[in-house]
Design a protein around this motif. Structure first.
Motif, PDB file in Angstrom:
ATOM      1  N   GLY A   2       0.803  -1.221   0.000  1.00  0.00           N
ATOM      2  CA  GLY A   2       0.000   0.000   0.000  1.00  0.00           C
ATOM      3  C   GLY A   2       0.833   1.267   0.000  1.00  0.00           C
ATOM      4  O   GLY A   2       0.470   2.264   0.610  1.00  0.00           O
ATOM      5  N   LYS A  57      -7.457  -0.588   2.929  1.00  0.00           N
ATOM      6  CA  LYS A  57      -6.744  -0.884   4.164  1.00  0.00           C
ATOM      7  C   LYS A  57      -7.486  -1.949   4.988  1.00  0.00           C
ATOM      8  O   LYS A  57      -8.713  -1.934   5.032  1.00  0.00           O
ATOM      9  CB  LYS A  57      -6.646   0.410   4.970  1.00  0.00           C
ATOM     10  N   ARG A  73      -3.191  -4.759   3.211  1.00  0.00           N
ATOM     11  CA  ARG A  73      -4.171  -4.323   2.219  1.00  0.00           C
ATOM     12  C   ARG A  73      -4.958  -5.523   1.722  1.00  0.00           C
ATOM     13  O   ARG A  73      -4.415  -6.625   1.635  1.00  0.00           O
ATOM     14  CB  ARG A  73      -3.477  -3.697   0.992  1.00  0.00           C
TER      15      ARG A  73
END
Lengths: 417, 125
Positions: A151, B57, B65
């Motif tokens: 991420g 998230k 993730r």
């Protein structure tokens, strides 16, 4: 813990999982060894959709495809060692040495071994990329890992070198995540990616594809500040007058994949110069007795569906070998060689089989051919022939070839029409 | 007027030639190998749509993730709204593959599907 199995599979990606399910279904005690904490391999980071159209008849994302496979594996009750590396193959003694935090260092005995280590990306060292060595140069797969698994954003303005599928998919992904992708340079006159990916990853996001162009210099001290791009001539040499500077902070490399065969080489298993994978026969057995190989470690496949099919075939052959090992007699193998316009093919050997049915052959042509005649033959018979249109090195061709009646070398040609 | 498009429905990537009438509405298509190509061509002219995938998230998950996809294809004009709205989204572990999730965008609500099972951290799979 158990340290002896009928079939041991190295690699828990789609090839290894399919091999394990099939091996277990045939009654062999089966072990998969995976170096990561999760099964599924690179599928876990391929969050885009388009997987499974052949195998499941629906369009899945990479993680969905992986999880379906893993669920089948779980139901099959195959033994799995995760976080475990294979460090040595001792093919002579039919054993491997593994290392892991959970199990320590130990030897595992096998009757059949299946190599399913997959492939890895060619990196900066594999291509001529002059200039400085700043941060901000990523392979497409590394960028994919940072973005989809961790991420994390990798940069703001991105240039992509190479137009393989992962590069195209990452160009789209980066655009979606708010990065500006300013261009994709491809040294050849065509992309090695699928046509649909050029449409849905580049055209949808107005990203220019610059064919016959390459990066001739990387700029920047601590971080990339830009790249110089030039057109190339037919010998892939940059043309000085076409040099142009593109300001960017990130350079993505999508310059091809190579089978991961360090263990294979160390085990003394012969590799093919063209596929860069082990030489295999139609049952996916290598030149070393009892060692099989499947998926991208043998030949970089276009689709995961084909990788699973390959794993299943190797798992089947490995289980039969393990369960019949004592009575098995190795037959002399017929060699298959590359004729005109062929870049690589598999299998490279054909062995006598009880049921003389057709076998599957995969090949890539060495250049784009509008219309070509594919011929698989020996000096006395034609085993396969067909006329096909739009042959491209980027798209592997699968043929169903008749089993030969004569023990003669086989040659494969593609004649331009 | 004619436009050339690559069909993205499957990896074959058919070369489509789409004919349109004077009002730029779909007329007919050639070059497709199956019926899905015709549906794609029609939609591509009238209202191009895509399935969009991204990650969101996960709180207290074994990974950070989780991948999601839109349950159906959405208009290309909605992609930016969807991605922006998904960026601020988070889910609590555990989540399971196939779980349905709604993301509130500015333009509309987006029905999404979770693409990977993520258990709570330290749970053995």
């Amino acid at each position: 813990m158990k340290n002896s199995f009928d079939v041991v599979i190295i690699g828990g990606g789609p090839a290894g999982i399919a091999a394990a399910i099939e091996s277990k279904a045939n009654g062999a005690s089966t072990l998969i060894i995976e170096r990561d904490a999760f099964l599924g391999g690179i599928l876990n980071q391929c969050i885009h959709n388009g997987f499974g159209l052949t195998r499941y008849n629906e369009e899945l994302t990479g993680p969905e495809y992986a999880e379906r496979e893993i669920n089948q594996l779980t139901r099959a009750e195959v033994t799995v060692y995760k976080n475990t590396m294979v460090v040595t193959i001792d093919a002579k003694e039919h054993r491997i040495k593994i290392v892991s935090k959970d199990y320590g260092v130990l030897w595992i005995n096998y009757t059949s071994l299946v190599l399913a280590m997959g492939c890895r990306e060619r990196a900066r060292g594999s291509v001529i990329l002059p200039g400085k060595r700043p941060a901000g140069v990523f392979t497409a797969g590394t960028a994919q890992f940072y973005i989809n698994i961790m991420g994390q954003k990798i940069g703001n303005t991105v240039f992509v070198l190479g137009s393989g599928d992962i590069g195209l998919i990452m160009a789209r992904r980066l655009s979606l995540e708010g990065c500006k992708v300013i261009g994709v340079a491809e040294i050849r006159s065509f992309s090695s990616g699928l046509n649909r990916n050029i449409a849905q990853c580049l055209e949808d996001y107005s990203i220019p594809l610059m064919l016959e162009h390459t990066v001739v210099e990387v700029h920047g001290d601590s971080r990339v500040t830009g790249v110089t791009v030039a057109r190339v001539n037919e010998r892939y040499e940059p043309i000085e007058s076409t040099k142009a500077f593109y300001a960017c902070d990130t350079l993505l490399l999508s310059v091809g994949l190579i089978p991961e065969n360090e263990l294979t080489v160390q085990a003394g298993i012969k590799l093919d110069a063209y596929t860069k994978g082990p030489v295999v026969n139609q049952e996916l057995e290598t030149e070393v007795d009892g060692v099989f190989a499947c998926g991208n470690v043998t030949f970089v496949h276009d689709l995961v569906d084909y990788v699973s099919a390959s794993g299943k075939r190797a798992g089947h052959a490995a289980a039969l070998y393990a369960l019949e090992a004592e009575t098995r007699q190795r037959e002399m193998a017929i060699s298959v060689s590359l004729g005109s316009n062929i870049a690589m093919l598999m299998p490279q050997r054909i062995v006598k089989q009880n049921r003389s049915e057709a076998f599957e052959m995969m090949l890539r042509v060495s250049k784009r051919i509008e219309k070509g005649k594919i011929i698989v033959s020996n000096d006395r018979e034609i085993l396969y022939t067909a006329i096909r249109s739009y042959l491209s090195p980027g798209e592997a061709i699968t043929l169903s070839v008749n089993y030969p009646n004569f023990n003669l070398p086989i040659k494969v040609n593609v004649i331009e029409l | 007027m004619d436009v050339n498009k690559i069909c993205i429905v499957c990896p074959k990537g058919c070369h489509l030639n789409i004919e349109m009438n004077r009002d730029n509405a779909f007329l007919r298509v050639t070059g497709n190998l199956c019926i899905r190509g015709e549906q794609y061509a029609r939609e591509e002219i009238d209202n191009p749509k895509r399935i969009i995938t991204t990650t969101i998230k996960v709180i207290e998950g074994s990974i950070k993730r989780v991948p999601i996809k839109t349950a159906t294809s959405i208009s290309k004009s909605q992609i930016e709204d969807f991605i922006t709205s998904a960026t601020s989204m988070a889910v609590n572990a555990p989540v399971y593959m196939g779980d349905v999730l709604t993301i509130d965008g500015i333009q509309m609500k987006y029905i999404c599907v979770i693409g990977r099972t993520v258990l709570k951290v330290d749970t053995k799979l």
